[in-house]
Design a protein around this motif. Sequence first.
Motif, mmCIF file in Angstrom:
data_model
loop_
_atom_site.group_PDB
_atom_site.id
_atom_site.type_symbol
_atom_site.label_atom_id
_atom_site.label_comp_id
_atom_site.label_asym_id
_atom_site.label_seq_id
_atom_site.Cartn_x
_atom_site.Cartn_y
_atom_site.Cartn_z
ATOM 1 N N LYS A 128 79.958 2.999 25.302
ATOM 2 C CA LYS A 128 79.262 2.799 26.569
ATOM 3 C C LYS A 128 78.135 3.811 26.765
ATOM 4 O O LYS A 128 77.393 3.722 27.748
ATOM 5 C CB LYS A 128 80.260 2.893 27.728
ATOM 6 N N ASN A 129 78.029 4.779 25.861
ATOM 7 C CA ASN A 129 76.990 5.804 25.933
ATOM 8 C C ASN A 129 75.979 5.612 24.815
ATOM 9 O O ASN A 129 76.285 5.013 23.780
ATOM 10 C CB ASN A 129 77.592 7.207 25.763
ATOM 11 N N TYR A 130 74.777 6.165 25.025
ATOM 12 C CA TYR A 130 73.858 6.329 23.906
ATOM 13 C C TYR A 130 74.154 7.688 23.284
ATOM 14 O O TYR A 130 73.973 8.733 23.918
ATOM 15 C CB TYR A 130 72.401 6.257 24.342
ATOM 16 N N LEU A 131 74.630 7.692 22.043
ATOM 17 C CA LEU A 131 74.960 8.913 21.336
ATOM 18 C C LEU A 131 74.199 8.976 20.027
ATOM 19 O O LEU A 131 73.845 7.943 19.443
ATOM 20 C CB LEU A 131 76.470 8.986 21.052
ATOM 21 N N GLU A 132 73.925 10.172 19.554
ATOM 22 C CA GLU A 132 73.247 10.357 18.275
ATOM 23 C C GLU A 132 74.244 10.477 17.123
ATOM 24 O O GLU A 132 74.033 9.925 16.049
ATOM 25 C CB GLU A 132 72.371 11.619 18.316
ATOM 26 N N GLY A 149 72.817 5.193 10.235
ATOM 27 C CA GLY A 149 71.817 5.258 11.291
ATOM 28 C C GLY A 149 70.491 5.701 10.708
ATOM 29 O O GLY A 149 69.720 4.909 10.196
ATOM 30 N N LYS A 150 70.219 7.000 10.730
ATOM 31 C CA LYS A 150 69.014 7.575 10.139
ATOM 32 C C LYS A 150 69.422 8.826 9.380
ATOM 33 O O LYS A 150 70.465 9.415 9.659
ATOM 34 C CB LYS A 150 68.004 7.940 11.226
ATOM 35 N N HIS A 151 68.594 9.243 8.423
ATOM 36 C CA HIS A 151 68.841 10.537 7.801
ATOM 37 C C HIS A 151 68.955 11.591 8.908
ATOM 38 O O HIS A 151 68.138 11.599 9.832
ATOM 39 C CB HIS A 151 67.689 10.927 6.858
ATOM 40 N N PRO A 152 69.946 12.467 8.833
ATOM 41 C CA PRO A 152 70.106 13.467 9.898
ATOM 42 C C PRO A 152 68.984 14.488 9.883
ATOM 43 O O PRO A 152 68.399 14.795 8.839
ATOM 44 C CB PRO A 152 71.453 14.120 9.572
ATOM 45 N N GLY A 153 68.687 15.028 11.062
ATOM 46 C CA GLY A 153 67.737 16.118 11.181
ATOM 47 C C GLY A 153 68.466 17.427 11.465
ATOM 48 O O GLY A 153 69.688 17.452 11.650
ATOM 49 N N GLY A 196 72.441 10.813 24.410
ATOM 50 C CA GLY A 196 71.806 11.264 23.175
ATOM 51 C C GLY A 196 72.486 12.456 22.541
ATOM 52 O O GLY A 196 71.898 13.132 21.700
ATOM 53 N N GLY A 197 73.736 12.704 22.915
ATOM 54 C CA GLY A 197 74.428 13.885 22.418
ATOM 55 C C GLY A 197 75.189 13.659 21.134
ATOM 56 O O GLY A 197 75.237 12.550 20.577
ATOM 57 N N ALA A 198 75.773 14.738 20.648
ATOM 58 C CA ALA A 198 76.639 14.711 19.468
ATOM 59 C C ALA A 198 78.064 14.972 19.934
ATOM 60 O O ALA A 198 78.314 15.920 20.682
ATOM 61 C CB ALA A 198 76.214 15.768 18.452
ATOM 62 N N VAL A 199 79.001 14.139 19.513
ATOM 63 C CA VAL A 199 80.391 14.244 19.922
ATOM 64 C C VAL A 199 81.231 14.728 18.742
ATOM 65 O O VAL A 199 81.183 14.132 17.657
ATOM 66 C CB VAL A 199 80.938 12.891 20.411
ATOM 67 N N ALA A 239 75.995 0.267 17.946
ATOM 68 C CA ALA A 239 74.830 1.147 18.083
ATOM 69 C C ALA A 239 74.291 1.416 16.688
ATOM 70 O O ALA A 239 74.848 2.225 15.938
ATOM 71 C CB ALA A 239 75.224 2.441 18.776
ATOM 72 N N LYS A 240 73.229 0.755 16.315
ATOM 73 C CA LYS A 240 72.765 0.749 14.921
ATOM 74 C C LYS A 240 72.262 2.106 14.451
ATOM 75 O O LYS A 240 72.350 2.430 13.268
ATOM 76 C CB LYS A 240 71.655 -0.299 14.750
ATOM 77 N N ASN A 241 71.703 2.922 15.335
ATOM 78 C CA ASN A 241 71.157 4.213 14.919
ATOM 79 C C ASN A 241 72.145 5.359 15.058
ATOM 80 O O ASN A 241 71.798 6.520 14.810
ATOM 81 C CB ASN A 241 69.892 4.541 15.720
ATOM 82 N N LEU A 242 73.369 5.049 15.464
ATOM 83 C CA LEU A 242 74.387 6.084 15.597
ATOM 84 C C LEU A 242 74.828 6.575 14.219
ATOM 85 O O LEU A 242 75.122 5.780 13.330
ATOM 86 C CB LEU A 242 75.597 5.525 16.356
ATOM 87 N N ARG A 243 74.875 7.899 14.057
ATOM 88 C CA ARG A 243 75.398 8.475 12.823
ATOM 89 C C ARG A 243 76.882 8.745 13.014
ATOM 90 O O ARG A 243 77.261 9.502 13.902
ATOM 91 C CB ARG A 243 74.669 9.772 12.475
ATOM 92 N N VAL A 244 77.707 8.139 12.187
ATOM 93 C CA VAL A 244 79.153 8.308 12.269
ATOM 94 C C VAL A 244 79.606 9.080 11.033
ATOM 95 O O VAL A 244 79.447 8.613 9.906
ATOM 96 C CB VAL A 244 79.878 6.956 12.350
#
Length: 429
Positions: free
Chosen positions: A177-181, A97-101, A158-161, A199-204
Amino acid sequence: MSDIKKMYTTILGDSFPMDMTVSFGDQTLVYRKRTWAIPTEDGGVDERGLRYGENPDQEAALYELVNGNLALANCKFIEPGNSLVSGFTVEDMLQVGKHPGKINLTDVDNGLNIIKYLVDKPAAVILKHNNPCGAAVGTSLADAYNRANRADRIAAFGGAVILSRPVDKATAELMSKNYLEVVCAPDFEDGSLEILSKAKNLRVIRMDGINRLADFEKFRFVDFKSLIDGGIIVQQSAVNSIRSAADLTPATATRKGKEYACERQPTQQELDDMIFGWAVEHGVTSNSVIYVKDGCTTGIGTGEQDRVGVAEIAVHKAYVKYADITCFDKFGIPYADLALEVEQGKRDASDKEAIDAKVKEDRAGLPGSTMISDAFFPFRDGADVGIREGITAILQAGGSMRDYASIEACNEADPQVAMMFTGQRSFKH
């Protein structure tokens, strides 16, 4: 406006050194800065650390403990080789996704701080801004995630699971089905990543350390708080000592020679919810009061200055979230959208009235909940807030000069409410 949007997608970079040493007298802890060499779209590699700190104009760095064994008095602190958030690699980032913050990682860390007490069951915690939105255990991982998400579908955006079990396809389908970070789990079963990758920007993040997370219950770390004058407060990390019903004590008090005792004893389900709720409470910013039922949060109040206020906030949030999920189940849209459409004349007001009536009838699902307070009730008004909403049990630290009043509130309730003490406070700031 375009520049404002760009700053959220830009890696700020940092000026912090690769190594950091902290000395405690003649003992030394050595830390190494964590960076990740992440492939770029043009075929290159971008090696960077944290994207930025709490805000896009704050440089930040993540450090991993790599050397040193600190012992002070009778407390031996965590040793190198036990890294979780500070130790995951590019290979563990199954989707970058993106470098984590900073906020992404502190959310994951606090999720681990909660779920370490729940790893014996399928469990899920969803966090935003370092506080849980919803937490649940379930009959399966998908059940646990679904319950945690439905507890607060609004804040979960936009949460973290954080999950206690490997992600299967059923859980991945629900999360997609959610927007998650961020999604963090011990592993990901075949087919689950393909579902999440939509979800392309999701960090897994795969974190094998979750499999031994129960070991971290007994580990202590050095907790630093920096002051605006450059000073530092240092403390031992908190430990949750309430791990079973045997760790609880009956609610009793003495005032002016009179003995007070809670007359109703908790059921087994209420005891289970007390232990579950205290584990979740361990990761909630104080002052806090939460409500839980059948191993799932029903209302979470965080960071309020007064205890009765936070009890009321948790109730208010429960009603708002219950209205939203009830509306979503019936009409497939958020309650806020329904209310706006009614206001704009695009939808009949009876639709909103039906949802409102259902929420009022169900009292936001709060009846039967257990009320958890991270410290004692200084007055009975906090307990009365929950009792009015139909809670059936209370867990609190005990130790107030007015414990007798809270006990009286439970005994006077119709039906009576059970109360137990932890004998332990669980503040988190």
